[in-house]
Design a protein around this motif. Structure first.
Motif, PDB file in Angstrom:
ATOM      1  N   ARG A   1      -4.473  35.491 -30.566  1.00 59.40           N
ATOM      2  CA  ARG A   1      -3.043  35.388 -30.385  1.00 59.40           C
ATOM      3  C   ARG A   1      -2.047  36.559 -31.322  1.00 59.40           C
ATOM      4  NH1 ARG A   1      -1.046  35.304 -25.737  1.00 59.40           N
ATOM      5  NH2 ARG A   1      -1.944  32.932 -25.125  1.00 59.40           N
ATOM      6  N   SER A   2      -1.736  37.602 -31.252  1.00 60.35           N
ATOM      7  CA  SER A   2      -1.208  38.260 -32.281  1.00 60.35           C
ATOM      8  C   SER A   2      -0.197  37.197 -32.773  1.00 60.35           C
ATOM      9  CB  SER A   2      -0.201  39.638 -31.261  1.00 60.35           C
ATOM     10  OG  SER A   2      -1.441  40.407 -31.018  1.00 60.35           O
TER      11      SER A   2
ATOM     12  N   THR B   1      -2.214  40.395 -27.902  1.00 60.96           N
ATOM     13  CA  THR B   1      -3.358  39.807 -28.008  1.00 60.96           C
ATOM     14  C   THR B   1      -3.545  40.733 -29.079  1.00 60.96           C
ATOM     15  OG1 THR B   1      -4.888  40.167 -26.591  1.00 60.96           O
ATOM     16  CG2 THR B   1      -3.211  38.695 -26.114  1.00 60.96           C
TER      17      THR B   1
ATOM     18  N   ILE C   1      -8.030  32.748 -27.815  1.00 61.95           N
ATOM     19  CA  ILE C   1      -7.807  32.670 -26.699  1.00 61.95           C
ATOM     20  C   ILE C   1      -9.668  32.690 -26.148  1.00 61.95           C
ATOM     21  CG2 ILE C   1      -7.519  34.022 -24.238  1.00 61.95           C
ATOM     22  CD1 ILE C   1      -4.811  35.310 -25.838  1.00 61.95           C
TER      23      ILE C   1
END
Length: 420
Positions: free
Chosen positions: A185-186, A220, A253
């Motif tokens: 996840r960014s 992401t 993820i």
């Protein structure tokens, strides 16, 4: 499907990635009966970068581009970095799960018959056609394989292609890098992560013979590395890279790994009715590992070769796919292979390689070649300057960071990795 037993397809395409889906689309649009066999659910580990030329040549909609990258930052073993901005352009980033499925659906809309399953073997029939045996996705291990018949077969089933290994001599000899990445996840705001920049690390602690990367994908990011060295800890290297870049605590993820070929096969056809495309043919650029554009172009050229074969019944037409591809891109692949062998050998050379990238001529020619997919010949003086600078660095005549500021303190994770 049972009905396939009585159907003779013009072409069976094995593999539904960018190469196979492109070949199936092109052939179906020409009115041929095409079966597209894909092992559903697989997502190839990939940075997901596509150049503008791919977007234009293959009619990719903007909706598939999840991020637009305006440049790259490359980092040396001593933790020095060089920014390489793209002047007036961008690199598009795609999510392979969404991108590949969109390509497969486009092939179906063009008329290709999609089948989900894993290729098992290919048999030859007395009339010269091929029977492709495959295990449907939902079938039990004890169930009889399904099959379909075709006049020609395009093998686009990845780096360890079973079609290639059964049908094309020498396919098992291709060298590979094993790539591993984590989709995370960014982070939102702050830190070292930049959602508009690709970060590339040339550091033996992260990869002893390739490179590591952080590529933004909007919500992401792909954090990965690759190596040919057996026993190198890819997961540990990615963990160190996440710690270095402030991505250690963000949500993971999924994790993916796969081999990536490093050299085009010497032959892409079997001399009868099979031709290869994409990773199965080895068309991933050395040094950079870029493959999506070359896969799609290879798929298109395989479709052209299959079309000529279907029209003429001359198996020599299948060799045209490799001939045309190598005529266009063989010099680039050769040059990148030389670069990888020389500059990725050890950290001392990687240090010099990153320092060379400060040069504006190097940056301009690098981006021109990437965006346009051809060697840049319009600036002979720039080529000459780069040549002599490379010689100076290879011979040690110049210091790699002459005139540059001292490097920042080494990252703890990488220092620990080197000590280990």
């Amino acid at each position: 499907m049972a009905g396939d037993r009585d159907t003779l397809f013009d072409v069976a395409v094995v593999g539904g990635g960018p190469a196979g889906a492109t070949a199936a689309t092109d052939l179906a649009r020409r009115g041929y009966a095409v079966a597209l066999l894909d092992r559903a659910g697989r997502i190839k580990p990939c940075g997901g970068a596509i150049p503008p030329k791919l977007v234009g040549d293959f009619d990719i909609p903007d909706s598939l581009i999840v991020a637009r990258v305006g440049g790259a930052r490359i980092v040396s073993p001593s933790n020095r970095s060089v920014d390489m901005p793209i002047d007036g352009g961008f690199v598009g980033m795609v999510d392979r799960d969404v991108f590949d499925e969109w390509l497969r659906k486009r092939a179906m809309e063009a008329g290709a018959a999609r089948r989900e399953g894993a290729f098992e073997r290919l048999d030859r029939e007395a009339d010269g056609t091929a029977t492709v045996h495959y295990r449907p996705r939902a079938a039990s291990k004890d169930a009889e394989p399904a099959r379909l018949r075709a006049r020609a077969v395009i093998g686009a089933d990845g780096a360890m292609s079973r079609v290639a290994r059964q049908c094309v001599p020498g396919a098992e000899e291709t060298p590979h890098v094993f790539a591993y990445h984590e989709i995370v996840r960014s982070p939102r705001g702050g830190g070292a992560y930049d959602p508009t920049r690709c970060d590339v690390y040339y550091d033996g602690a992260l990869s002893p013979d390739f490179y590591a990367w952080i590529f933004p994908h909007g919500d992401t990011a792909s954090v990965g590395t690759g190596s040919m060295q057996k026993g190198f800890g890819l997961r540990g290297a990615v963990g160190a890279l996440r710690a270095l870049s402030g991505l250690e605590g963000v949500e993971t993820i999924r994790r993916e790994g796969a081999p990536i070929p490093l050299h085009p096969l010497k032959r892409w056809d079997d001399g009868r009715n099979v031709v290869l495309a994409g990773d199965a043919a080895g068309v991933v650029a050395p040094a950079s590992g870029e493959g999506i554009y070359y896969a799609m172009l290879g798929g298109r050229m395989a479709a052209d070769a299959a079309t000529e074969f279907l029209l003429t019944a001359d198996a020599r037409a299948l060799a045209g796919a490799r001939k045309r591809f190598m005529r266009l891109h063989g010099p680039v692949f050769w040059m990148l292979g030389v670069m990888q062998r020389h500059w990725y050998r050890d950290d001392a050379r990687r240090e010099r390689f990153v320092s060379i990238c400060r040069d504006l001529d190097v940056q301009q020619l690098t981006w021109d070649a990437y965006m346009n997919k051809e060697l840049v010949k319009a600036r002979p003086l720039a080529h000459a300057r780069i040549f002599f600078k490379n010689i100076a660095h290879l011979t040690g005549m110049v210091s790699p960071w002459r005139g540059a500021a001292p490097p920042p303190a080494p990252a703890t994770a990488l220092a620990q990795g080197r000590a280990a």
